[in-house]
Design an enzyme around this catalytic site. Structure first.
Site, PDB file in Angstrom:
ATOM      1  N   GLU A 164      38.779  89.547  -1.069  1.00  0.00           N
ATOM      2  CA  GLU A 164      38.045  89.167  -2.280  1.00  0.00           C
ATOM      3  C   GLU A 164      37.141  87.945  -2.087  1.00  0.00           C
ATOM      4  O   GLU A 164      37.333  86.902  -2.713  1.00  0.00           O
ATOM      5  CB  GLU A 164      39.020  88.888  -3.426  1.00  0.00           C
ATOM      6  CG  GLU A 164      39.843  90.073  -3.846  1.00  0.00           C
ATOM      7  CD  GLU A 164      40.745  89.798  -5.035  1.00  0.00           C
ATOM      8  OE1 GLU A 164      41.270  90.763  -5.609  1.00  0.00           O
ATOM      9  OE2 GLU A 164      40.940  88.616  -5.387  1.00  0.00           O
ATOM     10  N   GLU A 360      44.835  96.574  -3.530  1.00  0.00           N
ATOM     11  CA  GLU A 360      45.680  95.877  -4.510  1.00  0.00           C
ATOM     12  C   GLU A 360      45.528  96.565  -5.855  1.00  0.00           C
ATOM     13  O   GLU A 360      44.425  96.915  -6.266  1.00  0.00           O
ATOM     14  CB  GLU A 360      45.287  94.404  -4.685  1.00  0.00           C
ATOM     15  CG  GLU A 360      45.633  93.488  -3.546  1.00  0.00           C
ATOM     16  CD  GLU A 360      45.217  92.036  -3.834  1.00  0.00           C
ATOM     17  OE1 GLU A 360      45.138  91.642  -5.028  1.00  0.00           O
ATOM     18  OE2 GLU A 360      44.958  91.315  -2.867  1.00  0.00           O
TER      19      GLU A 360
END
Length: 457
Positions: A164, A360
C-alpha cells in the site's frame, strides 16, 4: 457449493512491525514508529507502541505450526529493513538467521512464504536524510532489496516490494497519521514518485539476480464510485482514479505513467522532479502479479468549492457519503463486497488480465472479548459473514474470467496497528496481551480451515 480454482492460495497477511516486537533489540535499529512513539507517546492508543506488538520474534515457530490448523497454505509478511540492515549497509547476521528459520519453518509446514520488503516502517537513519523525499532513498531501497534476494531467494519464491504505497504517501504527507505528519501535496507527489522508482529499481535488482520466482507489488486500489453521472462528478471520479488507482497500477503493470495524470499534476503545479532515464526503467521493469488490499469502497463527488490550483486532493474530489451504505461501526468503514467483482473486471479488462490476488480483506472489531463463549473461543460470526459476502463476489469475477489466484485475510493473529494499537482486532487467532501473548483460535479460524479444505464453501 462455490468452488475456487485449483491451487488457490488461502492464507493471511501481516507485517514485521505489526507482529515481531523486539523493535529495538537483537540488532534492529529504530524506525519512524520507534522514534515517534518516543517523541509523542500520547498519539498512540493506550500507550501501545511498536516495542512488543505480538511477539512473533519469539513465537514464530508456534504460529507457523498453527497455520495449517486454520487451513493456511500461504502467508504474507514483511522483512524489517531496519532489522536486516540496521545502518543501511551492514548485514545483521542475527536477522538473517531469524528470517531464514522463519521462512524455512513455513516451508516445512507446507505454507508458502510471500515476502514483502516495505510496510510503512521507514528506517530512522534514512528518515533523518529526508526519507522518501530524498532521491537517495531509491538507491538505498534497491540495495536493501538486492540484499534480501541474496539472503533469502533460495527460500522465498514470491516477493512484493511495497505494501500500500499510497498509505505512507497520504498518511505521512497529507493527513498527518504517519511520521513526519506534514501537509504538503507537492511533497506527497514527490514522495510517491520516489516510492515508484524505488519499486522499479527493486524489480530491476530481482531480474538481474536471476532469482527463481516472481515479484509484484501490493496496492490498495479500486475503481472510484461517483455520486452521479453529472459531468462534474465524473471529472471528480477521474481525478480520484488517476491519483489513487492508475498512479501505481499503470506504471507497475503497463510500464507507463498515464498521460492524463501527468496533465493533472502539471495543471496544478504538482509535477515531481524526475531523472531522464526513469521512463525507460519503468517500461522495462513491470511486475509479474499484483496484490489488491480491499476493505472499503471510494465514493466521490465534485468538490463543493472550485479552486484554480489544487492544494489538497479534496480540491479535486470529495468523499461522498452514500446513504444506503452498510457500515462497520468500529472503523467507520463501508462494507461493499461487490467492489471485489469490479476490481476483478478492472484487472481483466484494463491490465491484460495479469495474475492477481486479494492480498488483504478483513473486518476489525473492538472489544471482541464480549463474544467469548464458555469454551474460551471468540464467536466472530460477523467475520465469517464478511468473508463469505466478499468471496461470493470474488468468485463471480473469477467465473467471468479474471485471473485471481488467491485470497488472504487480514490477519492471522491479532496484531498491533500503528496509532490504533490493539483497539480493533482482525485475527483468526486472538492474542492475550496480559497472558504471555497467548494465542487462541476464533470461530472464524475454524471456518477458514473448512473453506481451505473444501477450496470453497
Amino acid at each position: 457449493m462455490i468452488k475456487f480454482p485449483d491451487n488457490f492460495l488461502w492464507g493471511a497477511a501481516a507485517s514485521a512491525p505489526q507482529t515481531e516486537g523486539h523493535s529495538l533489540t537483537n540488532g534492529k535499529s529504530a524506525t519512524t514508529w520507534d522514534e515517534w512513539f518516543e517523541q509523542n507517546p500520547e498519539k498512540f492508543n493506550h500507550g501501545q507502541g511498536p516495542q512488543d506488538t505480538s511477539n512473533v520474534y519469539e513465537m514464530y515457530k508456534e504460529d507457523v505450526a498453527n497455520m495449517p490448523r486454520v487451513g493456511m497454505n500461504s502467508y504474507r509478511t514483511s522483512i524489517s529493513w531496519a532489522r536486516l540492515l540496521p545502518d543501511g549497509r551492514t548485514l545483521n547476521q542475527e536477522a538473517v538467521e531469524f528470517y531464514r528459520d522463519y521462512f524455512q519453518t513455513m516451508l516445512d509446514h507446507n505454507v508458502e512464504p510471500i515476502v514483502n520488503l516495505f510496510h510503512f516502517d521507514m528506517p530512522w537513519w534514512l528518515m533523518k536524510e529526508g526519507g522518501w523525499e530524498n532521491r537517495k532513498s531509491v538507491d538505498d531501497f534497491a540495495f536493501y532489496a538486492k540484499t534480501a534476494f541474496e539472503q533469502f531467494g533460495d527460500l522465498v519464491k514470491t516477493w512484493s516490494t511495497f505494501n500500500e504505497p499510497l498509505v505512507h504517501i497520504e498518511c505521512g504527507y497529507l493527513y498527518q497519521f504517519h511520521y513526519p505528519a506534514i501537509v504538503d501535496f507537492k511533497k506527497a507527489v514527490q514522495v510517491g514518485y520516489h516510492t515508484l522508482m524505488a519499486h522499479v529499481c527493486a524489480v530491476r535488482e530481482f531480474r538481474n539476480s536471476g532469482a527463481d520466482g516472481k515479484i509484484g507489488i501490493i496496492l490498495n486500489v479500486l475503481p472510484a464510485y461517483s455520486r452521479s453521472d453529472s459531468a462534474e462528478d465524473i471529472k471528480a471520479k477521474e481525478a480520484a482514479d488517476l491519483l489513487n488507482t492508475y498512479s501505481f497500477l499503470d506504471p507497475t503493470v503497463l510500464g507507463v505513467i498515464p498521460e492524463k495524470l501527468i496533465t493533472l499534476l502539471k495543471d496544478n503545479d504538482l509535477l515531481p522532479y524526475v531523472d531522464a532515464a526513469d521512463n525507460e526503467l519503468i517500461a522495462k521493469n513491470t511486475v509479474d502479479y499484483i496484490g489488491i488490499n480491499y476493505y472499503q469502497p471510494r465514493r466521490v463527488k465534485a468538490p463543493d468549492n472550485s479552486v484554480k490550483k489544487a492544494r489538497m486532493p479534496s480540491d479535486l474530489y470529495e468523499s461522498y457519503d452514500w446513504p444506503d451504505k452498510k457500515i462497520n461501526p468500529y472503523r467507520g468503514w463501508e462494507i461493499y463486497p461487490k467492489a471485489l467483482y469490479d476490481v476483478a473486471m478492472m484487472m481483466k479488462d484494463q491490465y491484460h488480465n495479469i495474475p492477481w490476488f486479494v492480498s488483504e480483506n478483513g473486518m476489525g472489531v473492538a472489544d471482541e472479548q464480549r463474544f467469548m463463549g464458555d469454551d474460551g473461543m471468540i464467536d466472530d460470526q460477523y467475520r465469517i459473514d464478511f468473508m463469505k459476502e466478499h468471496l461470493e463476489w470474488l468468485h463471480k469475477g473469477i467465473e467471468a474470467g479474471s485471473n485471481c489466484f488467491g485470497y488472504h485475510v487480514w490477519t492471522y493473529v491479532d496484531c498491533w496497528s500503528w496509532l490504533n494499537g490493539y483497539r480493533n482486532r482482525y485475527g483468526l487467532y486472538s492474542v492475550d496481551l496480559d497472558n504471555g501473548f497467548k494465542r487462541t483460535v476464533k470461530k472464524s479460524g475454524l471456518w477458514f480451515k473448512q473453506l481451505s479444505d473444501n477450496n470453497g464453501f
